[in-house]
Design a protein around this motif. Structure first.
Motif, mmCIF file in Angstrom:
data_model
loop_
_atom_site.group_PDB
_atom_site.id
_atom_site.type_symbol
_atom_site.label_atom_id
_atom_site.label_comp_id
_atom_site.label_asym_id
_atom_site.label_seq_id
_atom_site.Cartn_x
_atom_site.Cartn_y
_atom_site.Cartn_z
ATOM 1 N N GLY A 286 11.198 6.780 3.715
ATOM 2 C CA GLY A 286 10.380 7.990 3.765
ATOM 3 C C GLY A 286 10.627 8.759 5.045
ATOM 4 O O GLY A 286 11.689 8.649 5.670
ATOM 5 N N GLU A 287 9.636 9.546 5.415
ATOM 6 C CA GLU A 287 9.699 10.376 6.621
ATOM 7 C C GLU A 287 9.663 9.472 7.868
ATOM 8 O O GLU A 287 8.867 8.534 7.940
ATOM 9 N N GLN B 292 1.297 4.646 11.294
ATOM 10 C CA GLN B 292 1.547 5.940 10.658
ATOM 11 C C GLN B 292 2.437 5.819 9.426
ATOM 12 O O GLN B 292 2.174 6.445 8.405
ATOM 13 N N VAL B 293 3.506 5.020 9.526
ATOM 14 C CA VAL B 293 4.367 4.919 8.339
ATOM 15 C C VAL B 293 3.734 4.020 7.280
ATOM 16 O O VAL B 293 4.047 4.134 6.096
ATOM 17 N N LYS B 294 2.851 3.139 7.710
ATOM 18 C CA LYS B 294 2.200 2.258 6.747
ATOM 19 C C LYS B 294 1.398 3.082 5.739
ATOM 20 O O LYS B 294 1.291 2.721 4.565
ATOM 21 N N GLU B 295 0.866 4.207 6.216
ATOM 22 C CA GLU B 295 0.097 5.088 5.329
ATOM 23 C C GLU B 295 0.931 5.597 4.164
ATOM 24 O O GLU B 295 0.435 5.738 3.049
ATOM 25 N N GLN B 296 2.218 5.872 4.438
ATOM 26 C CA GLN B 296 3.099 6.343 3.364
ATOM 27 C C GLN B 296 3.153 5.314 2.227
ATOM 28 O O GLN B 296 3.225 5.662 1.056
ATOM 29 N N LYS C 12 -0.386 5.008 0.478
ATOM 30 C CA LYS C 12 -0.660 6.144 -0.392
ATOM 31 C C LYS C 12 -0.129 5.891 -1.805
ATOM 32 O O LYS C 12 -0.703 6.286 -2.800
ATOM 33 N N LYS C 13 1.002 5.201 -1.864
ATOM 34 C CA LYS C 13 1.600 4.905 -3.170
ATOM 35 C C LYS C 13 0.999 3.653 -3.794
ATOM 36 O O LYS C 13 1.351 3.293 -4.927
#
Lengths: 406, 406
Positions: free
Chosen positions: B108-109, B134-138, B141-142
């Motif tokens: 991801g981002e 922060q990336v864990k949220e990506q 979210k899924k």
DNA sequence: TCCAAAATTACTTAAATTAATTAATTATCT
DNA sequence: AGATAATTAATTAATTTAAGTAATTTTGGA
């Protein structure tokens, strides 16, 4: 593409366990079945069964009883060392050396045959065969069966196919050594580069015992290395790994016969050392070696420099120290790149002892990174002149003690 | 002493077969059961059974039917790529970069956080944790479960214990990263040196795919390498293997900050390149870069040299070419020592492209031994700036796809 | 004589292999 | 076109290998 993914079958698992037990007996023997069960974490019936097969094959025998710790005395097992023979041949450009040994690496008398300059393939192979024949008699006299022949061959070797691809100092290419010897002697033949074979020899019988990360560096006419990383010999896809001799240590250094400038070999190999000495003598340095400068018979050799240094010639000593410092630079690179636990040195130049080794170690302390430099020990080989022949028969032992089948 | 001898049990064999099948599906998928049986040489019922377990675990799913070749259509299997998440963090001295990815490495981002100079351990760890958060949220979210976190850390790392032993550019020692992150995120954490992690990343998703012998060289503030020999990353007993930056290429060369003279790093790392440019500019060479010489703001950077060269400044181009030639010497040593099939180059200096790469390749052709030089290909990495973070999450994947238990 | 450790024997179990069976397509014949 | 043979995929059932467990025997020492 990479080699096929490993999968396991019953036989595969068993052969691994069998090999594990065999190696435990070799390394830790004499050892009892129950002790083997402990160190391998196999159960005692499994050990009993596999040991029974090993006894059957004759590779292992029961020896004395161990001490009781309050119960039945353990039956100790050991390798049936003296019952089988193996042969190792160092096949170099100047000499062929052959040794017969038993399973525990106890070798007999070495046979050394000279190699004429620029031999034909046939001539060279027949010298190797002659050497093997002679040491084979030592085994036959004892009535022991010969299990295999290992060849440590100068130059580029394909150990999978058992062929010498390119032997620069012999000016020969593509000699199918393994098949040629197998035809004559009717036993399996292992072929490997001489210096890499030496590294295997070190790991079994020399300074590399019990060490999983070390480099064996041989300094003779050239400079080569056998690299053992995590217990495995590094070959590289074209089987050329370990060419320390042709690593650059001085981008602006002297021309090497490989065409590059400033190779380690161009500083420290025996011929390079002699060249350096000659150059400096010609500038008029005073030394006991000065006379030799005029000799036509090339009496200014590495050996001569070593003798002079031992006799107190400061010029000769400085030549050796310089050699040690240059070699130290090359080895520092190895230390930084591989982080080995040991570097094992062999070959004529190393025989000069502390005169070379002390400045060498000093240089590593100065130039290599402190962590890997602190963890490496630099030692001379204890295998002597026969090192490469020892390594050669170790190839056979290694194969024998490895899990069979893939 | 060396690590304990490997022995096998039923579970051990099964875990190897399971991992083998999982990796076949990953590498050759979508693939049918019968095709798996062919390439693994396992029998079809064995494959059926193991695949059933893999389907159960959710790692693998059945996808489309394949083409029939005159019989029942095969059911193709593939990795359930998008159903799970992993996180990779590059933890450097200037920046921390985090990426979330799925099982097939689709990321991801990227989250990039700056690191202040000379942070405390706590500050540094909290930056890493923040990036992971922060990336864990990506992933959350899924709604995908997080399977693990990989950290590619600057400096000396003990991957077995999961600690950063020494991070010179951060001036920090002994940070138990793995346990600190495991406590917070409750998932397994893998830690590895950043450049070695990059090498693993290359072998899964970059130029190292399907290649068992390659070296990934990263040229940035320093010069480091990850060495893959016979498919395995070389660590060395003190985990320092791969320090190409501090190999000597010119015994009489400039002083390096490691205390040695003539290290590769002292010629080609970004700061060294700038130093060389500055020195030559001070002698009064004419160049578009001359103005920058007076700037207090250190505007004479590697990037600036690259820009100037692109704009046609011959002086800047020559600085880059020189860098390529020096790097070529260092890499020639790697070629001769390891005989790799590929050298994969990454980092800012390499971004200059052919201006550096062409003289570099030329030097290798000139200086390395012809056989290994002929078999090696020198390529730039395709992973870009996130390479080390990609490598970091690949650590997690590697663990996941490896046979479990020893 | 009894205890304890070593080694073996008898039995159980895991997991692979072999053989047989079912399922699903394509090709071929009438 | 429809029946049937041939072929490949996948599963199920039976067998075998070799490890593990539990019980037993052997043997030496206290």
């Amino acid at each position: 593409m990479s080699h096929p993914i490993q999968t396991g079958s019953f036989q595969w698992m068993k052969s691994i366990n069998k090999s594990a037990i065999l190696n435990i007996i070799r390394l830790q023997g004499p050892i009892s079945r129950s002790e083997i069960a402990k160190v391998t974490r196999l159960t005692s019936p499994t050990v009993t069964n596999i040991v029974a097969e090993l006894l059957q094959s004759g590779l292992v025998v029961e020896s004395d009883r161990g001490e009781s710790t309050g119960g039945r005395k353990p039956i100790l097992l050991k390798i049936n060392g003296s019952a089988f023979g193996v042969i190792g041949v160092y096949a170099g450009a100047k000499k062929v050396r052959a040794l017969a040994a038993d399973l525990e690496g106890r070798a007999g008398e070495e046979v050394v045959l000279p190699v004429p300059p620029r031999p034909t393939k046939e001539q060279f192979v027949s010298i190797v065969q002659k050497a093997v024949h002679q040491v084979k008699e030592q085994i036959q006299k004892k009535g022991h069966p010969l299990l295999g022949i290992g060849v440590g061959m100068h130059g580029l070797v394909d150990p999978e196919q058992g062929i010498s691809i390119y032997a620069p100092n012999l000016y020969l290419r593509d000699i199918p050594i393994a098949s040629l010897l197998e035809e004559v002697f009717k036993v399996p033949v292992e072929v490997e580069n001489d210096v890499r074979a030496l590294a295997i020899g070190e790991s079994w019988f020399g300074q590399g015992q019990g060490i999983d990360d070390f480099i064996s560096v041989h300094v003779g006419t050239g400079v080569g290395a056998g690299i053992i990383a995590e217990g495995r010999l590094v070959h590289g896809p074209s089987f050329t790994a370990g060419e320390v001799g042709h690593t650059t240590i001085d981008a602006r250094g002297p021309l090497c016969n490989c065409g590059n400038h400033g190779c380690l070999e161009a500083f420290v190999a025996a011929p390079a050392m002699v060249r350096r000495a000659r150059e400096q003598l010609q500038t008029g340095v005073s030394s006991s070696l000065s006379d030799k400068l005029q000799d036509t018979a090339d009496s200014l050799t590495g050996e001569a420099i070593f003798q002079a240094a031992r006799a107190g010639d400061t010029f000769a000593a400085e030549i050796l120290a310089e050699t040690g410092r240059y070699l130290g630079i090359g080895l520092s690179n190895l230390v930084n790149l591989f982080n080995p636990r040991k570097i094992i040195l062999s070959g004529g130049v190393i025989a000069a002892g502390p005169l070379v080794l002390d400045p060498l170690k000093q240089t590593i302390r100065e130039r290599a990174l402190s962590i890997p430099a602190g963890d490496v020990s630099i030692v001379p080989s204890t295998l002597g002149r026969s090192g490469r022949a020892i390594g050669a028969y170790t190839l056979v032992l290694q194969k024998l003690f490895q899990p069979q089948m893939s």
